[in-house]
Motif scaffolding. Sequence first.
Motif, PDB file in Angstrom:
ATOM      1  N   CYS A  93       0.809  -1.231   0.000  1.00 31.06           N
ATOM      2  CA  CYS A  93       0.000   0.000   0.000  1.00 31.06           C
ATOM      3  C   CYS A  93       0.836   1.272   0.000  1.00 31.06           C
ATOM      4  CB  CYS A  93      -0.929   0.000   1.210  1.00 31.06           C
ATOM      5  SG  CYS A  93      -0.019   0.032   2.778  1.00 31.06           S
ATOM      6  N   GLU A  94       2.072   1.198   0.404  1.00 31.61           N
ATOM      7  CA  GLU A  94       3.022   2.319   0.452  1.00 31.61           C
ATOM      8  C   GLU A  94       2.667   3.375   1.487  1.00 31.61           C
ATOM      9  OE1 GLU A  94       4.621   3.825  -3.134  1.00 31.61           O
ATOM     10  OE2 GLU A  94       5.034   1.839  -3.954  1.00 31.61           O
ATOM     11  N   GLU A  95       1.889   2.994   2.489  1.00 28.13           N
ATOM     12  CA  GLU A  95       1.661   3.918   3.613  1.00 28.13           C
ATOM     13  C   GLU A  95       2.985   4.232   4.318  1.00 28.13           C
ATOM     14  OE1 GLU A  95      -0.995   5.558   4.716  1.00 28.13           O
ATOM     15  OE2 GLU A  95      -2.167   4.817   3.031  1.00 28.13           O
ATOM     16  N   CYS A  96       3.872   3.253   4.346  1.00 22.77           N
ATOM     17  CA  CYS A  96       5.188   3.452   4.969  1.00 22.77           C
ATOM     18  C   CYS A  96       5.971   4.531   4.224  1.00 22.77           C
ATOM     19  CB  CYS A  96       5.967   2.136   4.981  1.00 22.77           C
ATOM     20  SG  CYS A  96       6.004   1.304   3.370  1.00 22.77           S
ATOM     21  N   VAL A  97       5.882   4.496   2.921  1.00 20.40           N
ATOM     22  CA  VAL A  97       6.591   5.479   2.089  1.00 20.40           C
ATOM     23  C   VAL A  97       6.061   6.885   2.379  1.00 20.40           C
ATOM     24  CG1 VAL A  97       7.136   6.182  -0.269  1.00 20.40           C
ATOM     25  CG2 VAL A  97       6.934   3.746   0.290  1.00 20.40           C
ATOM     26  N   ALA A  98       4.736   6.997   2.423  1.00 24.03           N
ATOM     27  CA  ALA A  98       4.113   8.302   2.658  1.00 24.03           C
ATOM     28  C   ALA A  98       4.452   8.826   4.049  1.00 24.03           C
ATOM     29  CB  ALA A  98       2.597   8.187   2.486  1.00 24.03           C
ATOM     30  N   ALA A  99       4.448   7.938   5.047  1.00 23.64           N
ATOM     31  CA  ALA A  99       4.744   8.365   6.421  1.00 23.64           C
ATOM     32  C   ALA A  99       6.182   8.850   6.534  1.00 23.64           C
ATOM     33  CB  ALA A  99       4.491   7.207   7.381  1.00 23.64           C
ATOM     34  N   CYS A 100       7.070   8.178   5.857  1.00 25.91           N
ATOM     35  CA  CYS A 100       8.478   8.591   5.875  1.00 25.91           C
ATOM     36  C   CYS A 100       8.621   9.980   5.257  1.00 25.91           C
ATOM     37  CB  CYS A 100       9.320   7.564   5.121  1.00 25.91           C
ATOM     38  SG  CYS A 100      11.065   7.994   5.053  1.00 25.91           S
ATOM     39  N   LYS A 101       7.945  10.188   4.148  1.00 22.80           N
ATOM     40  CA  LYS A 101       8.020  11.492   3.463  1.00 22.80           C
ATOM     41  C   LYS A 101       7.481  12.601   4.369  1.00 22.80           C
ATOM     42  CE  LYS A 101       7.705  10.125  -1.424  1.00 22.80           C
ATOM     43  NZ  LYS A 101       8.513  11.127  -2.103  1.00 22.80           N
ATOM     44  N   ARG A 102       6.353  12.347   5.015  1.00 21.50           N
ATOM     45  CA  ARG A 102       5.759  13.363   5.900  1.00 21.50           C
ATOM     46  C   ARG A 102       6.692  13.679   7.064  1.00 21.50           C
ATOM     47  NH1 ARG A 102       1.007  10.335   5.160  1.00 21.50           N
ATOM     48  NH2 ARG A 102       1.325   9.250   7.140  1.00 21.50           N
ATOM     49  N   THR A 103       7.228  12.644   7.674  1.00 23.87           N
ATOM     50  CA  THR A 103       8.054  12.828   8.873  1.00 23.87           C
ATOM     51  C   THR A 103       9.331  13.592   8.580  1.00 23.87           C
ATOM     52  OG1 THR A 103       7.166  10.774   9.743  1.00 23.87           O
ATOM     53  CG2 THR A 103       9.201  11.577  10.755  1.00 23.87           C
ATOM     54  N   HIS A 104       9.894  13.360   7.404  1.00 21.76           N
ATOM     55  CA  HIS A 104      11.198  13.956   7.100  1.00 21.76           C
ATOM     56  C   HIS A 104      11.095  15.112   6.100  1.00 21.76           C
ATOM     57  CE1 HIS A 104      13.171  11.013   9.557  1.00 21.76           C
ATOM     58  NE2 HIS A 104      12.370  10.100   9.031  1.00 21.76           N
ATOM     59  N   GLY A 105       9.881  15.588   5.867  1.00 16.72           N
ATOM     60  CA  GLY A 105       9.705  16.750   5.004  1.00 16.72           C
ATOM     61  C   GLY A 105      10.187  16.523   3.592  1.00 16.72           C
ATOM     62  N   LEU A 106      10.020  15.299   3.091  1.00 22.45           N
ATOM     63  CA  LEU A 106      10.471  14.988   1.729  1.00 22.45           C
ATOM     64  C   LEU A 106       9.363  15.307   0.735  1.00 22.45           C
ATOM     65  CD1 LEU A 106      12.081  11.528   2.563  1.00 22.45           C
ATOM     66  CD2 LEU A 106      13.230  13.742   2.395  1.00 22.45           C
ATOM     67  N   THR A 155      14.180  11.707  -2.431  1.00 20.54           N
ATOM     68  CA  THR A 155      12.982  12.074  -1.671  1.00 20.54           C
ATOM     69  C   THR A 155      12.131  10.848  -1.331  1.00 20.54           C
ATOM     70  OG1 THR A 155      11.730  12.473  -3.700  1.00 20.54           O
ATOM     71  CG2 THR A 155      12.874  14.361  -2.731  1.00 20.54           C
ATOM     72  N   ARG A 156      12.702   9.683  -1.480  1.00 23.84           N
ATOM     73  CA  ARG A 156      11.986   8.437  -1.172  1.00 23.84           C
ATOM     74  C   ARG A 156      12.990   7.505  -0.498  1.00 23.84           C
ATOM     75  NH1 ARG A 156       7.700   4.637  -3.756  1.00 23.84           N
ATOM     76  NH2 ARG A 156       6.508   6.495  -4.221  1.00 23.84           N
ATOM     77  N   TRP A 157      13.042   7.557   0.845  1.00 23.39           N
ATOM     78  CA  TRP A 157      14.064   6.819   1.588  1.00 23.39           C
ATOM     79  C   TRP A 157      13.665   5.374   1.820  1.00 23.39           C
ATOM     80  CZ3 TRP A 157      15.330  10.902   5.962  1.00 23.39           C
ATOM     81  CH2 TRP A 157      15.809  12.055   5.334  1.00 23.39           C
TER      82      TRP A 157
END
Length: 283
Positions: free
Chosen positions: A17-30, A49-51
């Motif tokens: 689902c890539e919720e993990c990807v989105a959460a990482c982006k939000r948390t790190h301002g990516l 921008t995608r860690w």
Amino acid sequence: MIEHPAILNDVTLCIGCEECVAACKRTHGLALEDQAPREGASPDGLNATRWTSVVRLPNHANVRKQCRHCADPACVSACPVGALQKTPEGPVVYDKSKCMGCRYCMMSCPFGIPRYDWGSLTPSVRKCVMCYDELRSGRLDRPACVSACPAKATAFGTRAEMLAEAGRRIAERPKLYLPRIWGVDEVGGTSVLYVSHVDLAMLGWRPPSVLGDKPLPERTWDALRQVPFEFFGMGALMTGVWWIIDRRQRLAGGTGPGDESPGRGAAGSASGSADAAGKGEPS
Ligand code: SF4
Ligand code: SF4
Ligand code: SF4
């Protein structure tokens, strides 16, 4: 913050689902919009921008990819200015202010993780930092990607706890899981572990048999340790060659390469005299 934190990714549970990807982006301002991949770039979806990314294998397995936070990280060893550091707790972090952009870390990482921020005027290397600042300050009690996962496909705890949990899952469902925990020993062990029903050789640049269990910095040192001996050995060899030539020339009645006698230095003296004469100085 807990000592030796680790993430366990369970490929059998990931729904992609890539919720993990989105959460990482939000948390790190990516940036939410990903940079267009560069020609020839790895197709694993990681970029500046995608860690973390989700690699979709042909057999419907979804494999979350991120920095493995190696116990003995090759990227740290390769960085000449200490921009990448292994923290006392375990995560491998990055200090942009020290980075000089050589990208040695990118070449050294056995999992092909660090990415360069090609789209920036002041580019730097980017990768997952295991939410180190957030965990250390107490803003998060677990990495953002772990909290966001609706399928509990990714778990967080101490490395010992995650290894025990991985072993428990494999023991409980031996028909589902392959009998292996990825990250136990590879390149000296990692703090991002995997259990899976499909082979995960794709996570490394090279097959596990080539990567081996030895930390890559140790391999580097095996080679570098020889350098002083090679250096001094070459010096000793050249000195020996010089000594033999010198001796032969002396025996032949000539002058040796190291001879400081007037005969050998005549040409130098003559030119020196000519120079002196040209400048009108007294000879
Ligand atoms: S996976 Fe690569 S970038 Fe991450 S700690 Fe290991 S060597 Fe460094
Ligand atoms: S641990 Fe933190 S930095 Fe790493 S992928 Fe997850 S959210 Fe991103
Ligand atoms: S949030 Fe969980 S289930 Fe969704 S892609 Fe990430 S790891 Fe897989």
